[in-house]
Design a protein around this motif. Structure first.
Motif, PDB file in Angstrom:
ATOM      1  N   VAL A 160       1.428  43.441 -17.144  1.00 25.97           N
ATOM      2  CA  VAL A 160       0.800  42.479 -15.892  1.00 25.97           C
ATOM      3  C   VAL A 160      -0.598  41.757 -16.419  1.00 25.97           C
ATOM      4  CG1 VAL A 160       1.352  44.150 -14.196  1.00 25.97           C
ATOM      5  CG2 VAL A 160      -0.793  44.471 -15.326  1.00 25.97           C
ATOM      6  N   SER A 161      -0.792  41.508 -17.827  1.00 27.51           N
ATOM      7  CA  SER A 161      -1.705  40.801 -18.419  1.00 27.51           C
ATOM      8  C   SER A 161      -1.752  39.360 -17.827  1.00 27.51           C
ATOM      9  CB  SER A 161      -1.724  41.072 -19.796  1.00 27.51           C
ATOM     10  OG  SER A 161      -2.655  40.160 -20.468  1.00 27.51           O
ATOM     11  N   THR A 162      -2.784  38.656 -17.766  1.00 26.98           N
ATOM     12  CA  THR A 162      -2.844  37.178 -17.543  1.00 26.98           C
ATOM     13  C   THR A 162      -2.531  36.377 -18.780  1.00 26.98           C
ATOM     14  OG1 THR A 162      -5.335  37.245 -17.831  1.00 26.98           O
ATOM     15  CG2 THR A 162      -4.263  37.637 -15.785  1.00 26.98           C
ATOM     16  N   ASP A 163      -2.506  37.069 -20.153  1.00 31.29           N
ATOM     17  CA  ASP A 163      -2.233  36.554 -21.385  1.00 31.29           C
ATOM     18  C   ASP A 163      -0.685  36.590 -21.639  1.00 31.29           C
ATOM     19  OD1 ASP A 163      -1.992  35.622 -23.795  1.00 31.29           O
ATOM     20  OD2 ASP A 163      -3.818  36.850 -24.916  1.00 31.29           O
ATOM     21  N   PRO A 164      -0.008  35.447 -21.495  1.00 28.29           N
ATOM     22  CA  PRO A 164       1.247  35.457 -21.707  1.00 28.29           C
ATOM     23  C   PRO A 164       1.571  36.008 -23.247  1.00 28.29           C
ATOM     24  CG  PRO A 164       0.609  33.147 -20.912  1.00 28.29           C
ATOM     25  CD  PRO A 164      -0.670  34.068 -21.384  1.00 28.29           C
ATOM     26  N   ALA A 165       0.985  35.917 -24.240  1.00 27.04           N
ATOM     27  CA  ALA A 165       1.415  36.323 -25.442  1.00 27.04           C
ATOM     28  C   ALA A 165       1.346  37.977 -25.420  1.00 27.04           C
ATOM     29  CB  ALA A 165       0.132  35.892 -26.527  1.00 27.04           C
ATOM     30  N   ILE A 166       0.357  38.348 -24.589  1.00 24.94           N
ATOM     31  CA  ILE A 166       0.313  39.802 -24.468  1.00 24.94           C
ATOM     32  C   ILE A 166       1.649  40.416 -23.835  1.00 24.94           C
ATOM     33  CG2 ILE A 166      -0.665  42.046 -23.476  1.00 24.94           C
ATOM     34  CD1 ILE A 166      -3.245  40.715 -24.224  1.00 24.94           C
ATOM     35  N   ARG A 167       2.033  39.641 -22.603  1.00 22.45           N
ATOM     36  CA  ARG A 167       3.120  39.925 -21.864  1.00 22.45           C
ATOM     37  C   ARG A 167       4.367  39.674 -22.705  1.00 22.45           C
ATOM     38  NH1 ARG A 167       0.846  36.732 -18.020  1.00 22.45           N
ATOM     39  NH2 ARG A 167       2.463  35.049 -18.266  1.00 22.45           N
ATOM     40  N   ASP A 168       4.373  38.858 -23.435  1.00 21.44           N
ATOM     41  CA  ASP A 168       5.740  38.520 -24.216  1.00 21.44           C
ATOM     42  C   ASP A 168       5.921  39.799 -25.316  1.00 21.44           C
ATOM     43  OD1 ASP A 168       6.254  36.332 -23.006  1.00 21.44           O
ATOM     44  OD2 ASP A 168       5.607  35.073 -24.448  1.00 21.44           O
ATOM     45  N   GLN A 169       4.807  40.313 -25.827  1.00 19.42           N
ATOM     46  CA  GLN A 169       4.792  41.431 -26.694  1.00 19.42           C
ATOM     47  C   GLN A 169       5.366  42.598 -26.335  1.00 19.42           C
ATOM     48  OE1 GLN A 169       0.865  42.453 -28.008  1.00 19.42           O
ATOM     49  NE2 GLN A 169       1.670  44.031 -29.561  1.00 19.42           N
ATOM     50  N   TYR A 170       5.374  42.883 -24.802  1.00 16.06           N
ATOM     51  CA  TYR A 170       6.053  43.898 -24.352  1.00 16.06           C
ATOM     52  C   TYR A 170       7.365  43.582 -23.535  1.00 16.06           C
ATOM     53  CZ  TYR A 170       2.126  46.875 -25.934  1.00 16.06           C
ATOM     54  OH  TYR A 170       1.456  47.704 -26.770  1.00 16.06           O
ATOM     55  N   ARG A 171       7.888  42.419 -23.913  1.00 15.91           N
ATOM     56  CA  ARG A 171       8.738  41.973 -22.907  1.00 15.91           C
ATOM     57  C   ARG A 171      10.187  42.827 -23.272  1.00 15.91           C
ATOM     58  NH1 ARG A 171      10.336  36.978 -20.856  1.00 15.91           N
ATOM     59  NH2 ARG A 171      12.509  36.609 -20.814  1.00 15.91           N
ATOM     60  N   GLY A 172      10.639  43.501 -22.172  1.00 14.84           N
ATOM     61  CA  GLY A 172      11.825  44.542 -22.315  1.00 14.84           C
ATOM     62  C   GLY A 172      11.637  45.761 -22.590  1.00 14.84           C
ATOM     63  N   VAL A 173      10.235  45.898 -22.714  1.00 15.85           N
ATOM     64  CA  VAL A 173       9.973  47.414 -23.293  1.00 15.85           C
ATOM     65  C   VAL A 173       9.496  48.051 -22.047  1.00 15.85           C
ATOM     66  CG1 VAL A 173       8.168  48.647 -24.781  1.00 15.85           C
ATOM     67  CG2 VAL A 173       9.003  46.664 -25.488  1.00 15.85           C
ATOM     68  N   ARG A 174      10.001  49.314 -21.619  1.00 15.63           N
ATOM     69  CA  ARG A 174       9.737  49.915 -20.468  1.00 15.63           C
ATOM     70  C   ARG A 174       8.725  51.373 -20.912  1.00 15.63           C
ATOM     71  NH1 ARG A 174      15.403  50.543 -17.543  1.00 15.63           N
ATOM     72  NH2 ARG A 174      15.936  51.095 -19.417  1.00 15.63           N
ATOM     73  N   PRO A 175       7.838  51.508 -19.910  1.00 23.56           N
ATOM     74  CA  PRO A 175       7.198  52.893 -20.129  1.00 23.56           C
ATOM     75  C   PRO A 175       8.123  54.015 -19.937  1.00 23.56           C
ATOM     76  CG  PRO A 175       6.614  52.126 -18.077  1.00 23.56           C
ATOM     77  CD  PRO A 175       7.454  50.878 -18.782  1.00 23.56           C
ATOM     78  N   MET A 176       7.994  55.212 -20.481  1.00 25.52           N
ATOM     79  CA  MET A 176       8.849  56.540 -20.293  1.00 25.52           C
ATOM     80  C   MET A 176       8.322  57.242 -18.915  1.00 25.52           C
ATOM     81  SD  MET A 176       9.108  58.429 -24.011  1.00 25.52           S
ATOM     82  CE  MET A 176      10.397  59.494 -23.193  1.00 25.52           C
ATOM     83  N   GLY A 177       9.277  57.222 -18.205  1.00 28.81           N
ATOM     84  CA  GLY A 177       8.867  57.999 -16.825  1.00 28.81           C
ATOM     85  C   GLY A 177       8.856  59.481 -17.026  1.00 28.81           C
ATOM     86  N   ALA A 178       8.560  59.995 -15.948  1.00 26.23           N
ATOM     87  CA  ALA A 178       8.413  61.453 -16.048  1.00 26.23           C
ATOM     88  C   ALA A 178       9.682  62.344 -16.423  1.00 26.23           C
ATOM     89  CB  ALA A 178       7.888  62.303 -14.828  1.00 26.23           C
TER      90      ALA A 178
END
Length: 485
Positions: free
Chosen positions: A196-214
């Motif tokens: 949810v970062s306002t920096d597109p470069a940071i968002r792209d870095q985690y593109r397609g990466v999902r956090p691990m749920g419980a």
């Protein structure tokens, strides 16, 4: 060299004339009176090991000890390990392999642990690190489904080896495992913040990466727990399982909630969702489909199919042309296209229950027929460059869809439509809820969705739509006579 071994002291000094190391011949190793220097050189030992037939001599050489007593103690330890073999030449060679695998600085295996393995009739060789043990354990699994083996392998390679792999197995403690899960929690927080970062470069870095749920954390823990249980009970490598004391957040599935007017009011005021799993009411789903048909005609048929028949994203993208029979009004769910990281991977569906036939109604058949006509026009425009993927849903250039691109387009449509947010996967929840609302029983819903048990269907989908309860909400009150109107 004596079979009992020998203790030596040496240093790294070199002859000034030849440049060769003096080793045990350095005069500084002894004091003027002949006793050993306490400040110069280090102690070590050599021990001849049993060798397999046809192999040359094997010498165990260990060095770097501060004093003679510590050196003697480890030499005695190594001899005690070899003594466990008795007259068994094969076992003696196994223990020799075990000793030679221990480089300087690595503790020799615990004698009692190896003795337990010898008594249990299992190989004496002990993997030196947790990572080595886990890979050895995985290679020895038998009688498990490919899905289970794949899940174990993903957990071991992606999480357990990076966080625990270098720790000697016998040194693994509960605290090490707690540190791993703490680090995974921090990683999850980083992913959520970056997405949810306002920096597109940071968002792209985690593109397609999902956090691990419980629930994913629970499954990872289960893999480690069962592997370490085998290290205790079957392999006799460690006395207790250090994972047993770990406590994690409950992996219970979050309850689905409906977007009621009150829930929408709260969301507009605070941005909060009542639950991670949200379901549109039927009229909201209709508004979304209308909007998608006007603004994204390419993907509208796929979204409509998911809402009508409850397919998973990967199942819809993985549909092949010969899985879809519009004349007979059914489609077969056989494979799915998912992602590992950001890389698309084609796999069989999740379970035998997931491999299923899904009947189609007239409205759905009409929508898919119109899609095929549109796809035919795309193919005419592309001509010979049209790829033969065999997939039913493709991009206008005929190439396969990337799963994340489907989710991104969906999220964009939901945001632009002004509707309260749901995830793409929540369309599956919507479909199940509407089926129940329309009179389908749980068994039918289970078969359409491809659930392995009816309990999963009941727990996940049947308490969502408030309208389902309203006709009977006053059933008890209506039976109670009252004098005051």
């Amino acid at each position: 060299m004596s079979s009992e071994g020998s203790i030596i002291k040496r240093c790294g000094c070199k002859d000034s004339a030849t440049g060769r190391r003096l080793n045990s011949g350095c005069p500084k190793l002894r004091r003027p009176g002949g006793s050993w220097s306490t400040t110069h050189g280090t102690w070590g030992y050599q021990l001849e090991l049993p060798a397999a037939l046809g192999r040359g001599r094997r010498i165990l050489r260990r060095s770097g000890f501060d004093d003679r007593d510590a050196t003697r103690a480890e030499l005695d330890h190594a001899r005690a390990l070899l003594a466990l073999a008795g007259d068994d030449t094969g076992l003696a060679v196994q223990i020799s392999d075990l000793l030679q695998a221990c480089k300087n600085g690595i503790l020799l295996p615990d004698r009692d642990t190896v003795a337990d393995r010898v008594r249990a009739g299992v190989p004496a060789a002990v993997p030196t690190t947790t990572g080595e043990y886990l890979l050895h354990w995985l290679a020895g699994r038998r009688g498990l489904s490919p899905k289970t083996i794949r899940g174990y392998g993903d957990h071991i390679r992606s999480y357990l080896i990076p966080y625990l792999g270098d720790i000697p197995l016998q040194s693994l403690r509960t605290s090490h495992i707690e540190v791993m899960f703490t680090a995974l929690d921090a990683r999850n927080a980083q992913i959520r913040t970056s997405r949810v970062s306002t920096d597109p470069a940071i968002r792209d870095q985690y593109r397609g990466v999902r956090p691990m749920g419980a629930s994913s954390m629970i499954r990872l823990y289960a893999t480690l727990r069962v592997a370490l249980n085998d290290a205790v009970r079957r392999a006799r490598l460690i006395p207790i399982n250090p994972a047993l004391s770990i406590e994690l957040e409950s992996g219970a599935r979050p309850k689905a909630r409906v977007w009621t007017p009150k829930a929408i009011e709260l969301w507009k005021a605070t941005g909060e969702r009542p639950s991670p799993v949200m379901v549109w009411r039927p009229e909201q789903a209709g508004q979304f489909l209308d909007y998608a048909q006007r603004h994204d005609a390419v993907l509208y048929p796929l979204f409509e199919l998911i809402l009508h028949r409850g397919l998973r994203r990967g199942e819809a993208i993985g549909l092949r042309d010969y899985d879809v029979d519009l004349n007979e009004a059914y489609l077969g769910i056989v494979q799915q296209i998912t992602t590992v990281g950001y890389t698309p991977v084609t796999r069989k569906v999740k379970s035998d229950a997931g491999d299923r036939i899904v009947p189609l109604g007239p409205t759905t058949v009409a929508g898919l027929t119109a899609y095929l006509e549109m796809r035919g026009r795309w193919q005419q425009v592309s001509g010979d460059s049209w790829p033969d993927t065999g997939l039913f849903f493709v991009r206008p250039d005929g190439q396969p869809w990337h799963p994340q691109a489907i989710s991104d387009r969906f999220d964009h449509l939901v945001t632009r439509s002004g509707l309260p947010p749901v995830r793409l996967h929540d369309l599956r929840h919507c479909a199940a809820t509407y089926l129940r609302h329309g009179g389908a029983d749980l068994k039918e819903i289970q078969e359409v969705l491809g659930h392995s048990t009816i309990g999963l269907t009941s727990d996940t989908y049947t308490s969502v739509i408030l309208e389902l309860r309203r006709p009977n909400a006053d059933a008890a009150a209506n039976l109670i006579p009252r004098e005051v109107a």
